[in-house]
Design an enzyme around this catalytic site. Structure first.
Site, PDB file in Angstrom:
ATOM      1  N   GLU A  46       0.824  -1.207   0.000  1.00 22.79           N
ATOM      2  CA  GLU A  46       0.000   0.000   0.000  1.00 22.79           C
ATOM      3  C   GLU A  46       0.861   1.260   0.000  1.00 22.79           C
ATOM      4  O   GLU A  46       0.594   2.212  -0.734  1.00 22.79           O
ATOM      5  CB  GLU A  46      -0.947   0.002   1.202  1.00 22.79           C
ATOM      6  CG  GLU A  46      -2.026  -1.055   1.144  1.00 22.79           C
ATOM      7  CD  GLU A  46      -3.035  -0.850   0.036  1.00 22.79           C
ATOM      8  OE1 GLU A  46      -3.214   0.296  -0.438  1.00 22.79           O
ATOM      9  OE2 GLU A  46      -3.651  -1.846  -0.377  1.00 22.79           O
ATOM     10  N   ASN A  50       1.132   3.904  -3.090  1.00 25.64           N
ATOM     11  CA  ASN A  50       0.831   5.323  -2.902  1.00 25.64           C
ATOM     12  C   ASN A  50       1.949   6.203  -3.460  1.00 25.64           C
ATOM     13  O   ASN A  50       1.692   7.212  -4.111  1.00 25.64           O
ATOM     14  CB  ASN A  50       0.611   5.652  -1.424  1.00 25.64           C
ATOM     15  CG  ASN A  50      -0.796   5.356  -0.962  1.00 25.64           C
ATOM     16  OD1 ASN A  50      -1.662   4.981  -1.725  1.00 25.64           O
ATOM     17  ND2 ASN A  50      -1.021   5.537   0.325  1.00 25.64           N
ATOM     18  N   ARG A 109      -9.529   3.690  -7.708  1.00 30.38           N
ATOM     19  CA  ARG A 109      -8.884   3.795  -6.394  1.00 30.38           C
ATOM     20  C   ARG A 109      -9.932   3.773  -5.306  1.00 30.38           C
ATOM     21  O   ARG A 109     -10.938   4.481  -5.369  1.00 30.38           O
ATOM     22  CB  ARG A 109      -8.074   5.097  -6.285  1.00 30.38           C
ATOM     23  CG  ARG A 109      -7.077   5.280  -7.396  1.00 30.38           C
ATOM     24  CD  ARG A 109      -5.850   4.410  -7.175  1.00 30.38           C
ATOM     25  NE  ARG A 109      -5.088   4.378  -8.413  1.00 30.38           N
ATOM     26  CZ  ARG A 109      -4.673   3.279  -9.005  1.00 30.38           C
ATOM     27  NH1 ARG A 109      -4.926   2.110  -8.476  1.00 30.38           N
ATOM     28  NH2 ARG A 109      -3.994   3.324 -10.111  1.00 30.38           N
TER      29      ARG A 109
END
Length: 148
Positions: A46, A50, A109
């Site tokens: 994650e 990002n 997203r």
């Protein structure tokens, strides 16, 4: 024990799996449970995603874009992981950490990246400055620390 590792790689989507594998391999000597290992790998994924998707979303930031992954094993099984980029930065960290908030395409997203990181790690902190990048620091206390 205090063991440290740092790796720098191109901010490309295909390197997300590489980052997961490196973090997992680094903590393996602590004999984490399958659940702990999965949580670490997911949180790293994650954070790296990002950096790649949001940190370097502007074409001006993509030249020589890199992500840095740092892992430190402290005494007693405390694991500290940092994911660092020199991308766009986050304008409002508090808002970015709200569940379902995203600066990306809402159809693609979910806006749950920070929420996932928080749920799988024992501590999460995010430092960011617009135009200078973001550092995500995650701490995980493995079961050996809690005596379980």
């Amino acid at each position: 024990m205090n063991n440290y590792m740092r790796v720098e790689f191109s901010a490309l989507a295909e390197n997300e799996a590489f980052a997961r594998a490196v973090a997992a391999a680094f903590v393996m000597p602590l004999d984490p449970t399958v659940e702990e290992l999965t949580e670490i790998k997911t949180a790293v994924s994650e954070a790296v995603s990002n950096s790649i998707i949001h940190g370097y979303r502007d074409s001006c930031c993509k030249k020589d874009a890199v992500v840095v992954l740092e892992c430190r094993i402290m005494s007693g099984g405390k694991v500290v992981i940092k994911v660092v980029d020199e991308g766009a930065g986050i304008e409002d960290v508090s808002r970015a950490m709200e569940p379902l908030f995203t600066t990306g395409d809402e159809e693609e997203r979910s806006g749950m990246g920070f929420t996932v990181m928080e749920s799988f790690m024992d501590k999460l902190s995010v430092e960011s400055e617009r135009g200078k990048g973001t550092t995500v620091t995650m701490t995980k206390y493995l079961d050996i620390v809690r005596g379980i």
